[in-house]
Design a protein around this motif. Structure first.
Motif: not given
Length: 230
Positions: A78, A69-70, A40
């Motif tokens: 995200g 977010f990823h 993340l």
């Protein structure tokens, strides 16, 4: 996954809108990107806009966002929480999801959010905000983008379409920016207007504009209303 560059930037710009007798704005803001966990990332950003009109009115508006977010080499997904001061004495909050798709030299982005706007006892409404955009990189240090933003709160809508460009001076951390926005208001007495903007940006960390887009602070920083209009 894509490793975070752990970078950021500060920006200063001037914008002029042909609303009424004219609106001039000085904008200062920045963003920082960093790893939260092994999978993340987060971006925090903020912006202050000092608006002055030829009739003598002036006020400073502010926006702030937190994105979590990823991100991989091919996409980002995200959510974000944003604050925006859309008018004097009013506050707006947005909670939404966002994403980016990374193609060869093109990045696509979009978001949808639930937005509330509060102005004391006289105004407390909610609605939706959405945005979509694309950024093309002819070279690693030149970006050309287009975007669309729509805000609909209690039947009052603001549609903003934009064009923007940024060019970085080779390996130097300094870049210049330029932008144009056109704004239309639905179910409102406010007339539509256009905005031109020029600015400079100082990057914190190394890398090209293309690298920042794919692994750094690449998410839009403007607020739901003021940051996307003036």
């Amino acid at each position: 996954g894509s490793a975070s560059a752990g970078d950021g930037y500060f920006g200063l710009s001037y914008s002029s809108a042909d609303q009424g007798s004219g609106v001039d704005s000085i904008n200062f803001g920045g963003a920082a990107n960093f790893d939260l966990t092994s999978s993340l990332e987060a971006q925090v950003d903020g912006n202050f806009t000092r608006v002055e009109t030829s009739s003598g009115f002036n006020h400073t508006y502010s926006t702030a966002n937190l994105h979590v977010f990823h991100r991989t080499d091919g996409y980002l997904f995200g959510g974000y929480f944003g604050y925006d001061e859309p008018a004097f004495g009013a506050d707006s909050f947005s909670l939404g999801v966002e994403g980016q798709l990374y193609l060869s030299r093109l990045s696509l982005d979009g978001a949808v959010a639930y937005t509330t706007a509060e102005g004391g006892a006289a105004f407390d409404e909610s609605g939706a905000t959405m945005r979509a955009g694309a950024t093309w990189f002819p070279t690693d240090n030149l970006s050309i983008g287009a975007g669309y933003r729509n805000l609909d709160v209690d039947g009052i809508g603001v549609e903003t379409t934009s064009l923007n460009a940024e060019w970085q001076f080779g390996s130097a951390p300094l870049s210049v920016t330029a932008g144009y926005r056109t704004n239309e208001f639905e179910n409102s007495a406010i007339d539509g207007f256009d905005t031109w903007e020029i600015g400079v940006r100082w990057s914190l960390g190394t890398g090209s504009l293309f690298e920042r887009n794919r692994s750094g602070a690449s998410l839009p920083t403007a607020g739901a209303i003021v940051g996307g209009v003036y």
